[in-house]
Design a protein around this motif. Structure first.
Motif, PDB file in Angstrom:
ATOM      1  N   GLN A 210       0.821  -1.273  -0.021  1.00  0.00           N
ATOM      2  CA  GLN A 210      -0.109   0.138  -0.078  1.00  0.00           C
ATOM      3  C   GLN A 210       0.987   1.301  -0.080  1.00  0.00           C
ATOM      4  O   GLN A 210       0.363   2.369   0.316  1.00  0.00           O
ATOM      5  N   GLY A 211       2.198   1.141  -0.448  1.00  0.00           N
ATOM      6  CA  GLY A 211       2.948   2.374  -0.505  1.00  0.00           C
ATOM      7  C   GLY A 211       2.238   3.506  -1.446  1.00  0.00           C
ATOM      8  O   GLY A 211       1.810   3.350  -2.278  1.00  0.00           O
ATOM      9  N   SER A 212       2.686   4.776  -0.816  1.00  0.00           N
ATOM     10  CA  SER A 212       2.024   5.982  -1.544  1.00  0.00           C
ATOM     11  C   SER A 212       3.134   7.194  -1.210  1.00  0.00           C
ATOM     12  O   SER A 212       3.170   7.506  -0.085  1.00  0.00           O
ATOM     13  N   PRO A 213       3.897   7.337  -2.203  1.00  0.00           N
ATOM     14  CA  PRO A 213       4.908   8.530  -1.935  1.00  0.00           C
ATOM     15  C   PRO A 213       4.095   9.827  -1.484  1.00  0.00           C
ATOM     16  O   PRO A 213       4.607  10.681  -0.510  1.00  0.00           O
ATOM     17  N   GLU A 214       3.129  10.026  -2.066  1.00  0.00           N
ATOM     18  CA  GLU A 214       2.086  11.453  -1.692  1.00  0.00           C
ATOM     19  C   GLU A 214       1.808  11.382  -0.317  1.00  0.00           C
ATOM     20  O   GLU A 214       1.783  12.233   0.646  1.00  0.00           O
ATOM     21  N   ARG A 215       1.318  10.024   0.197  1.00  0.00           N
ATOM     22  CA  ARG A 215       0.852  10.107   1.609  1.00  0.00           C
ATOM     23  C   ARG A 215       2.023  10.149   2.640  1.00  0.00           C
ATOM     24  O   ARG A 215       1.918  10.746   3.475  1.00  0.00           O
ATOM     25  N   LEU A 216       3.081   9.640   2.210  1.00  0.00           N
ATOM     26  CA  LEU A 216       4.381   9.489   3.060  1.00  0.00           C
ATOM     27  C   LEU A 216       4.703  11.018   3.131  1.00  0.00           C
ATOM     28  O   LEU A 216       5.222  11.269   4.128  1.00  0.00           O
ATOM     29  N   TYR A 217       4.922  11.530   1.972  1.00  0.00           N
ATOM     30  CA  TYR A 217       5.596  13.015   2.099  1.00  0.00           C
ATOM     31  C   TYR A 217       4.428  13.806   2.880  1.00  0.00           C
ATOM     32  O   TYR A 217       4.971  14.665   3.759  1.00  0.00           O
ATOM     33  N   LYS A 218       3.154  13.816   2.851  1.00  0.00           N
ATOM     34  CA  LYS A 218       2.228  14.421   3.814  1.00  0.00           C
ATOM     35  C   LYS A 218       2.585  14.114   5.163  1.00  0.00           C
ATOM     36  O   LYS A 218       2.512  15.055   6.133  1.00  0.00           O
ATOM     37  N   SER A 219       2.545  12.768   5.511  1.00  0.00           N
ATOM     38  CA  SER A 219       2.760  12.189   6.777  1.00  0.00           C
ATOM     39  C   SER A 219       4.098  12.961   7.499  1.00  0.00           C
ATOM     40  O   SER A 219       3.971  13.439   8.734  1.00  0.00           O
ATOM     41  N   ILE A 220       5.092  12.948   6.722  1.00  0.00           N
ATOM     42  CA  ILE A 220       6.130  13.521   7.397  1.00  0.00           C
ATOM     43  C   ILE A 220       6.086  15.090   7.495  1.00  0.00           C
ATOM     44  O   ILE A 220       6.733  15.488   8.768  1.00  0.00           O
ATOM     45  N   HIS A 221       5.565  15.563   6.410  1.00  0.00           N
ATOM     46  CA  HIS A 221       5.694  17.169   6.631  1.00  0.00           C
ATOM     47  C   HIS A 221       4.645  17.632   7.676  1.00  0.00           C
ATOM     48  O   HIS A 221       4.780  18.548   8.418  1.00  0.00           O
ATOM     49  N   GLU A 222       3.615  16.931   7.777  1.00  0.00           N
ATOM     50  CA  GLU A 222       2.266  17.385   8.371  1.00  0.00           C
ATOM     51  C   GLU A 222       2.319  17.049   9.866  1.00  0.00           C
ATOM     52  O   GLU A 222       1.629  17.451  10.795  1.00  0.00           O
ATOM     53  N   VAL A 223       2.875  16.091  10.011  1.00  0.00           N
ATOM     54  CA  VAL A 223       2.926  15.121  11.291  1.00  0.00           C
ATOM     55  C   VAL A 223       4.455  15.161  12.132  1.00  0.00           C
ATOM     56  O   VAL A 223       4.679  15.985  13.132  1.00  0.00           O
ATOM     57  N   ILE A 224       5.549  14.468  11.502  1.00  0.00           N
ATOM     58  CA  ILE A 224       6.540  14.492  12.072  1.00  0.00           C
ATOM     59  C   ILE A 224       7.275  15.903  12.311  1.00  0.00           C
ATOM     60  O   ILE A 224       7.781  16.174  13.235  1.00  0.00           O
TER      61      ILE A 224
END
Length: 293
Positions: A210-224
């Motif tokens: 279920q990998g998604s670069p768009e979701r990962l980018y958002k998770s890192i920038h908006e959460v971490i």
């Protein structure tokens, strides 16, 4: 819901102590490929096995918190042990099957009561020892994200608090590497355990599960990346001998996450990495808490 989970609001911040393992952490062919893309130099697995320290014995600086960072050679996985120094209640993050005896021996030596084995996501490169630990420690429970598709005693959601003694970690959902990726943040926001979402000067791959670069980018920038700049980040893996980073460092120096979204997606879509060697056995086993035959 297990008593180790509650929902309360975070409290004050403090700065935790940075750890240094002092060994090169080169892993499998997947790890080696990742390392080659991020730096030209590397040592062999043989050198690692000869020189590596398999756990760091220092404690976090947060008052009353015992902290250990442990390492598994084959998959270059970090396992984290945290405990309340007064009550001796402890949790373990991302335990690995091959190092279960080492981990349980350390827990016994330190006089800890392990109450929860929690995984940051459903791993593809190693089998978790959570299920086997439950067979060897009475009352131990397992936990993983409700979006992971995996079995566990506790299915975690955004905002859940994982309690051990007076301490707790807050569950933050950070999908993108997998649907069920979570980051665990300490109560004072001095440290966070990012799993495979954010690595040191890297990030988790997005080409399977279920990998998604768009979701990962958002998770890192908006959460971490919304955590304090001096928050210490502890990943699930490292392939170059690094043990810890900070939010500020990764915002400034991560070669992938400093790019715009479009360029990040292009990078992630063109990594052309070999699949993890154990994926065909690790994923089915980890969906069953590591207990599949």
């Amino acid at each position: 819901m297990c008593s180790v989970l509650t929902r309360i609001r975070p409290i004050h911040r403090a700065v935790a102590l940075s750890l240094r393992l002092g060994a090169n952490t080169e892993g499998s062919s997947y790890a080696a490929t990742q390392s080659r893309r991020l730096s030209p130099g590397k040592n062999s697995v043989v050198d690692l096995q000869r020189n590596a320290r398999f756990y760091c014995s220092r404690m976090a600086k947060t008052e009353g918190l015992l902290f250990r960072q442990l390492f598994e050679v084959e998959s270059s996985t970090y396992t984290y042990l945290l405990a309340d120094t007064n009550t001796r209640e402890a949790i373990i993050i991302d335990p690995v099957l091959e190092t279960i005896d080492r981990d349980l021996s350390l827990i016994e030596e330190l006089g800890l009561k392990l109450i929860l084995a929690v995984n940051t996501h459903c791993h593809a490169d190693h089998i978790t020892s959570s299920g086997l630990m439950k067979k060897r420690i009475a009352g131990l429970k397992s936990a993983i994200s409700k979006f992971s598709g995996a079995s566990a005693d506790i299915l975690l959601s955004e905002g859940d608090k994982i309690r051990f003694g007076k301490h707790y970690l807050t569950v933050r959902e950070t999908p993108g590497h997998t649907d069920g990726c979570t980051t665990f943040v300490s109560a004072d926001e001095s440290m966070a355990f990012t799993g495979d979402a954010l690595l040191i000067r890297g990030c988790g791959r997005t080409d399977f599960q279920q990998g998604s670069p768009e979701r990962l980018y958002k998770s890192i920038h908006e959460v971490i990346f919304q955590l304090p700049e001096d928050c210490l980040l502890y990943p699930a893996h490292d392939y170059k001998g690094q043990t810890v980073t900070t939010v500020g460092e990764e915002r400034k120096h991560n070669p992938r996450l400093t790019k715009k979204l479009e360029e990040f997606v292009k990078i992630m879509d063109n990594l052309n990495l070999p699949k993890p060697k154990k994926i065909d056995i690790a994923v089915p086993a980890n969906l069953l808490c590591g207990l599949q035959d």
